[in-house]
Design a protein around this motif. Sequence first.
Motif, PDB file in Angstrom:
ATOM      1  N   MET A   1      69.576  20.870   7.814  1.00 40.00           N
ATOM      2  CA  MET A   1      69.418  21.684   9.013  1.00 40.00           C
ATOM      3  C   MET A   1      69.483  23.152   8.580  1.00 40.00           C
ATOM      4  N   ASP A   2      68.567  23.946   9.094  1.00 35.70           N
ATOM      5  CA  ASP A   2      68.598  25.368   8.767  1.00 35.70           C
ATOM      6  C   ASP A   2      69.577  26.100   9.692  1.00 35.70           C
ATOM      7  N   PHE A   3      69.846  27.361   9.360  1.00 38.25           N
ATOM      8  CA  PHE A   3      70.864  28.115  10.097  1.00 38.25           C
ATOM      9  C   PHE A   3      70.482  28.323  11.554  1.00 38.25           C
ATOM     10  N   GLU A   4      69.222  28.598  11.817  1.00 37.49           N
ATOM     11  CA  GLU A   4      68.801  28.834  13.206  1.00 37.49           C
ATOM     12  C   GLU A   4      69.026  27.585  14.063  1.00 37.49           C
ATOM     13  N   THR A   5      68.703  26.435  13.527  1.00 34.43           N
ATOM     14  CA  THR A   5      68.934  25.177  14.242  1.00 34.43           C
ATOM     15  C   THR A   5      70.424  24.967  14.477  1.00 34.43           C
ATOM     16  N   PHE A   6      71.225  25.227  13.450  1.00 38.55           N
ATOM     17  CA  PHE A   6      72.681  25.104  13.577  1.00 38.55           C
ATOM     18  C   PHE A   6      73.211  26.021  14.676  1.00 38.55           C
ATOM     19  N   ARG A   7      72.767  27.269  14.662  1.00 40.87           N
ATOM     20  CA  ARG A   7      73.226  28.249  15.656  1.00 40.87           C
ATOM     21  C   ARG A   7      72.843  27.805  17.064  1.00 40.87           C
ATOM     22  N   ASN A   8      71.625  27.281  17.245  1.00 42.04           N
ATOM     23  CA  ASN A   8      71.192  26.804  18.563  1.00 42.04           C
ATOM     24  C   ASN A   8      72.013  25.598  19.018  1.00 42.04           C
ATOM     25  N   LYS A   9      72.256  24.662  18.115  1.00 39.84           N
ATOM     26  CA  LYS A   9      73.055  23.487  18.458  1.00 39.84           C
ATOM     27  C   LYS A   9      74.491  23.866  18.787  1.00 39.84           C
ATOM     28  N   LEU A  10      75.051  24.789  18.036  1.00 45.39           N
ATOM     29  CA  LEU A  10      76.409  25.245  18.311  1.00 45.39           C
ATOM     30  C   LEU A  10      76.484  25.901  19.688  1.00 45.39           C
ATOM     31  N   GLY A  11      75.509  26.730  20.011  1.00 42.12           N
ATOM     32  CA  GLY A  11      75.476  27.370  21.329  1.00 42.12           C
ATOM     33  C   GLY A  11      75.405  26.363  22.455  1.00 42.12           C
ATOM     34  N   LYS A  12      74.586  25.342  22.277  1.00 44.68           N
ATOM     35  CA  LYS A  12      74.471  24.294  23.300  1.00 44.68           C
ATOM     36  C   LYS A  12      75.774  23.511  23.428  1.00 44.68           C
ATOM     37  N   LYS A  13      76.432  23.262  22.305  1.00 45.04           N
ATOM     38  CA  LYS A  13      77.714  22.534  22.332  1.00 45.04           C
ATOM     39  C   LYS A  13      78.770  23.358  23.069  1.00 45.04           C
ATOM     40  N   ILE A  14      78.843  24.644  22.770  1.00 43.66           N
ATOM     41  CA  ILE A  14      79.803  25.514  23.437  1.00 43.66           C
ATOM     42  C   ILE A  14      79.538  25.531  24.943  1.00 43.66           C
ATOM     43  N   LYS A  15      78.293  25.648  25.336  1.00 47.21           N
ATOM     44  CA  LYS A  15      77.946  25.647  26.759  1.00 47.21           C
ATOM     45  C   LYS A  15      78.330  24.325  27.411  1.00 47.21           C
ATOM     46  N   LYS A  16      78.009  23.210  26.758  1.00 51.44           N
ATOM     47  CA  LYS A  16      78.345  21.889  27.285  1.00 51.44           C
ATOM     48  C   LYS A  16      79.846  21.747  27.503  1.00 51.44           C
ATOM     49  N   GLU A  17      80.649  22.158  26.524  1.00 54.02           N
ATOM     50  CA  GLU A  17      82.108  22.042  26.631  1.00 54.02           C
ATOM     51  C   GLU A  17      82.653  22.966  27.716  1.00 54.02           C
ATOM     52  N   ARG A  18      82.090  24.161  27.825  1.00 53.27           N
ATOM     53  CA  ARG A  18      82.526  25.107  28.860  1.00 53.27           C
ATOM     54  C   ARG A  18      82.264  24.535  30.245  1.00 53.27           C
ATOM     55  N   ILE A  19      81.062  24.031  30.453  1.00 49.98           N
ATOM     56  CA  ILE A  19      80.686  23.471  31.757  1.00 49.98           C
ATOM     57  C   ILE A  19      81.510  22.226  32.071  1.00 49.98           C
ATOM     58  N   ALA A  20      81.753  21.396  31.065  1.00 49.35           N
ATOM     59  CA  ALA A  20      82.547  20.178  31.269  1.00 49.35           C
ATOM     60  C   ALA A  20      83.953  20.502  31.766  1.00 49.35           C
ATOM     61  N   ARG A  21      84.423  21.686  31.444  1.00 49.42           N
ATOM     62  CA  ARG A  21      85.757  22.109  31.866  1.00 49.42           C
ATOM     63  C   ARG A  21      85.733  22.935  33.147  1.00 49.42           C
ATOM     64  N   GLY A  22      84.566  23.037  33.751  1.00 54.15           N
ATOM     65  CA  GLY A  22      84.437  23.756  35.013  1.00 54.15           C
ATOM     66  C   GLY A  22      84.590  25.260  34.879  1.00 54.15           C
ATOM     67  N   LEU A  23      84.263  25.788  33.701  1.00 52.38           N
ATOM     68  CA  LEU A  23      84.410  27.222  33.445  1.00 52.38           C
ATOM     69  C   LEU A  23      83.047  27.911  33.486  1.00 52.38           C
ATOM     70  N   THR A  24      83.026  29.110  34.023  1.00 47.07           N
ATOM     71  CA  THR A  24      81.817  29.930  33.997  1.00 47.07           C
ATOM     72  C   THR A  24      81.888  30.861  32.795  1.00 47.07           C
ATOM     73  N   GLN A  25      80.777  31.499  32.497  1.00 50.07           N
ATOM     74  CA  GLN A  25      80.787  32.495  31.415  1.00 50.07           C
ATOM     75  C   GLN A  25      81.743  33.629  31.765  1.00 50.07           C
ATOM     76  N   GLU A  26      81.821  33.956  33.020  1.00 47.40           N
ATOM     77  CA  GLU A  26      82.735  35.012  33.456  1.00 47.40           C
ATOM     78  C   GLU A  26      84.191  34.585  33.265  1.00 47.40           C
ATOM     79  N   ASP A  27      84.488  33.308  33.454  1.00 45.99           N
ATOM     80  CA  ASP A  27      85.845  32.810  33.228  1.00 45.99           C
ATOM     81  C   ASP A  27      86.276  32.996  31.773  1.00 45.99           C
ATOM     82  N   MET A  28      85.330  32.962  30.869  1.00 38.82           N
ATOM     83  CA  MET A  28      85.643  33.095  29.442  1.00 38.82           C
ATOM     84  C   MET A  28      86.058  34.522  29.083  1.00 38.82           C
TER      85      MET A  28
END
Length: 72
Positions: A1-28
């Motif tokens: 996996m190249d770095f750009e793919t890793f960075r995109n997957k990490l971003g999606k994982k962070i978003k998924k975990e944030r939403i799963a916890r009922g948090l908004t970006q503003e809550d962070m």
Amino acid sequence: MDFETFRNKLGKKIKKERIARGLTQEDMDDGDDGVPHRTMQNIETGRSNPNLRTLFRLSKRMDISVSELMDI
């Protein structure tokens, strides 16, 4: 996996975990150890990568370990 793919997957994982916890970006952005809204947008869309301090802050705020957060 190249770095750009890793960075995109990490971003999606962070978003998924944030939403799963009922948090908004503003809550962070709550408190002294918060992550600014604009930074959250950039991380979650893969436009930037979080440094170690930011990963620590995110994991603390979402009550998840850094290793779980990075398990992509």
